[in-house]
Design a protein around this motif. Sequence first.
Motif, PDB file in Angstrom:
ATOM      1  N   THR A 131      10.365  -1.114  -4.553  1.00  0.00           N
ATOM      2  CA  THR A 131       9.148  -0.357  -4.840  1.00  0.00           C
ATOM      3  C   THR A 131       7.987  -0.746  -3.933  1.00  0.00           C
ATOM      4  N   PHE A 132       7.842  -2.037  -3.652  1.00  0.00           N
ATOM      5  CA  PHE A 132       6.685  -2.501  -2.890  1.00  0.00           C
ATOM      6  C   PHE A 132       6.965  -2.691  -1.402  1.00  0.00           C
ATOM      7  N   LEU A 133       8.214  -2.575  -0.990  1.00  0.00           N
ATOM      8  CA  LEU A 133       8.564  -2.762   0.414  1.00  0.00           C
ATOM      9  C   LEU A 133       7.822  -1.736   1.276  1.00  0.00           C
ATOM     10  N   GLY A 134       7.153  -2.220   2.304  1.00  0.00           N
ATOM     11  CA  GLY A 134       6.437  -1.335   3.211  1.00  0.00           C
ATOM     12  C   GLY A 134       5.092  -0.862   2.694  1.00  0.00           C
ATOM     13  N   THR A 135       4.640  -1.415   1.582  1.00  0.00           N
ATOM     14  CA  THR A 135       3.333  -1.027   1.045  1.00  0.00           C
ATOM     15  C   THR A 135       2.315  -2.130   1.332  1.00  0.00           C
ATOM     16  N   PRO A 136       1.031  -1.806   1.225  1.00  0.00           N
ATOM     17  CA  PRO A 136       0.011  -2.842   1.413  1.00  0.00           C
ATOM     18  C   PRO A 136       0.106  -3.971   0.375  1.00  0.00           C
ATOM     19  N   GLU A 137       0.707  -3.664  -0.778  1.00  0.00           N
ATOM     20  CA  GLU A 137       0.808  -4.647  -1.852  1.00  0.00           C
ATOM     21  C   GLU A 137       2.012  -5.575  -1.709  1.00  0.00           C
TER      22      GLU A 137
END
Length: 158
Positions: A131-137
Amino acid sequence: MRIGAIVLAAQDVERYLKAVLPFMDSRDPSIGAALRRHRKLERSTLGPLIDQLTMASVSPCDDFRQQVGELVKRRNDVVHRFAETYGSQLKTGQHQQVVASLWVLEASLLAMRDALAEAVACLLEALRDTTFLGTPEYGEMVEACASFRRAARSVPGS
């Protein structure tokens, strides 16, 4: 001392179940649905949480259900029915048997707590890596996962 450790371990088990159970429902696997299910569990206690776990379990045998059901019963005997459960043994001087029983219960709860902590860590890492891969988070999730693992290792009885 043992009774306090039993209560704290049971509270950890409850907290970890509340983190894992929302993700065990495949009807709507979205993050939003999992968060809604999590909010519904906020005031749930150990017994209903264990019931939910056993219903979601894919274990083909009833042994798992029996073991966790017995664990809840023994915890409830200590927390809610201590005098009825251990009073006669204590009155007749069988203190060592009571202490031994409490040690066994604590060890069982700690084992369940540790297994659930590992499940929560794996769940967080799976969310981090999907879910968070490649996101700013993503960086924050990396730190959150590492922080959770550090905290789980530092808990007394681990």
